[in-house]
Design an enzyme around this catalytic site. Structure first.
Site, PDB file in Angstrom:
ATOM      1  N   LYS A   1      79.711  41.745  46.715  1.00 39.65           N
ATOM      2  CA  LYS A   1      79.577  42.905  45.828  1.00 39.65           C
ATOM      3  C   LYS A   1      78.862  42.474  44.556  1.00 39.65           C
ATOM      4  O   LYS A   1      79.107  41.388  44.032  1.00 39.65           O
ATOM      5  CB  LYS A   1      80.968  43.457  45.527  1.00 39.65           C
ATOM      6  CG  LYS A   1      81.031  44.606  44.532  1.00 39.65           C
ATOM      7  CD  LYS A   1      82.484  45.058  44.348  1.00 39.65           C
ATOM      8  CE  LYS A   1      82.640  46.048  43.209  1.00 39.65           C
ATOM      9  NZ  LYS A   1      84.050  46.468  43.013  1.00 39.65           N
TER      10      LYS A   1
ATOM     11  N   LYS B   1      78.095  45.506  48.923  1.00 39.44           N
ATOM     12  CA  LYS B   1      78.543  46.614  48.084  1.00 39.44           C
ATOM     13  C   LYS B   1      77.807  46.573  46.752  1.00 39.44           C
ATOM     14  O   LYS B   1      77.848  45.575  46.039  1.00 39.44           O
ATOM     15  CB  LYS B   1      80.052  46.551  47.858  1.00 39.44           C
ATOM     16  CG  LYS B   1      80.604  47.672  46.966  1.00 39.44           C
ATOM     17  CD  LYS B   1      82.122  47.608  46.898  1.00 39.44           C
ATOM     18  CE  LYS B   1      82.688  48.586  45.883  1.00 39.44           C
ATOM     19  NZ  LYS B   1      84.176  48.540  45.826  1.00 39.44           N
TER      20      LYS B   1
ATOM     21  N   ASP C   1      89.034  43.668  46.140  1.00 35.39           N
ATOM     22  CA  ASP C   1      87.779  43.325  45.480  1.00 35.39           C
ATOM     23  C   ASP C   1      88.090  42.227  44.456  1.00 35.39           C
ATOM     24  O   ASP C   1      88.614  42.491  43.370  1.00 35.39           O
ATOM     25  CB  ASP C   1      87.170  44.539  44.786  1.00 35.39           C
ATOM     26  CG  ASP C   1      86.588  45.549  45.772  1.00 35.39           C
ATOM     27  OD1 ASP C   1      87.078  45.621  46.915  1.00 35.39           O
ATOM     28  OD2 ASP C   1      85.656  46.298  45.382  1.00 35.39           O
TER      29      ASP C   1
END
Length: 258
Positions: free
Chosen positions: A165, A197, A101
């Site tokens: 995300k 996400k 991430d």
């Protein structure tokens, strides 16, 4: 849809997260224990890179072979320092991360320097070997406007990210439904196989249900799979278990269905 069904749908979509600078080996052990529920397991555990090895070892010991290990790089500030992002990502890959991430250098988006942000994401993508997944955090609460969120989403998609995300969970405004709508619409428009996400502030099944409903509206119900939809959360699992254990009031507004 009942709270029980919604909770069951949420569980395999969670990246169960512990990203505290005070995390210890004992904290990581507790996180792994939390992931081992009688109702199923989350998609991934998200921990700092220094905890990857321990988390993977503990998951193996419990037979939780389907749970991935995610970690963060360029986190949480979204630095524009390309070498830092590359070094952190390479160390995470070497440690055995299944998913990265990465925080986008979102301040470059705010100043209109899309080229610098693009260069960082593209080069980090190149050091992430298949089948490792790259999720890029755009920090939508800082970008604020639909135009900037759309621009960051398009950039990330074009750079080959596997997911976009919303947030780090470390700023004042994290995931919002308005930002999620923009991001999902950009994914839909791109026609690319890119996941979404939502992270930061999603603590209850009711919170999560609103995102499931939105994603279903835009992408279709079949899209709600771990390969394309995740929640980044630390507290959501507790509410899921509470509901699946039967500890809820069906008449409660806090547990409305979607």
């Amino acid at each position: 849809m009942s709270p029980e069904i919604t909770a069951s749908r949420c569980l395999p979509l969670i990246d169960l997260t512990s990203l505290n600078v005070t995390d210890t080996p004992a904290a990581i052990e507790r996180l792994v224990q939390q992931a081992d529920t009688p109702f199923g397991q989350p998609a991934a555990l998200c921990v700092y890179p220094e905890h990857i090895f321990q988390a993977k070892q503990l998951l193996r010991q419990r037979g939780l072979s389907t749970v991935q290990i995610a970690t963060v790089t360029n986190f949480p500030d979204g630095s524009s320092n390309l070498q830092r992002a590359l070094d952190e990502t390479q160390r995470a890959v070497a440690a055995g991360a299944d998913e990265i991430d990465l925080v986008l250098p979102y301040r470059e988006i705010l100043t209109g320097n899309y080229a610098a942000a693009e260069a960082l994401v593209r080069q980090v993508r190149e050091v992430c070997p298949s089948p490792l997944k790259l999720k890029v955090i755009i920090e939508s609460g800082i970008l604020e406007t639909p135009e900037l969120i759309a621009g960051a989403s398009d950039l990330v998609i074009d750079c080959g990210a596997d997911f976009i995300k919303t947030s780090t969970g470390k700023v004042e405004v994290n995931a919002t439904l308005d930002a999620a709508r923009v991001m999902l619409e950009r994914i839909k428009l791109s026609g690319q196989r890119v996941g979404f996400k939502a992270a930061g502030g999603i603590r209850t099944v009711t919170d999560a249900a609103a995102y499931l409903e939105l994603a279903t509206e835009i992408m279709g119900e079949q899209w709600l799979q771990p390969e394309s939809f995740r929640f980044g959360a630390s507290g959501l699992l507790a509410d899921i278990q509470r509901i699946l254990e039967g500890q809820h009031d069906p008449s409660s507004k806090d547990e409305s269905s979607y």
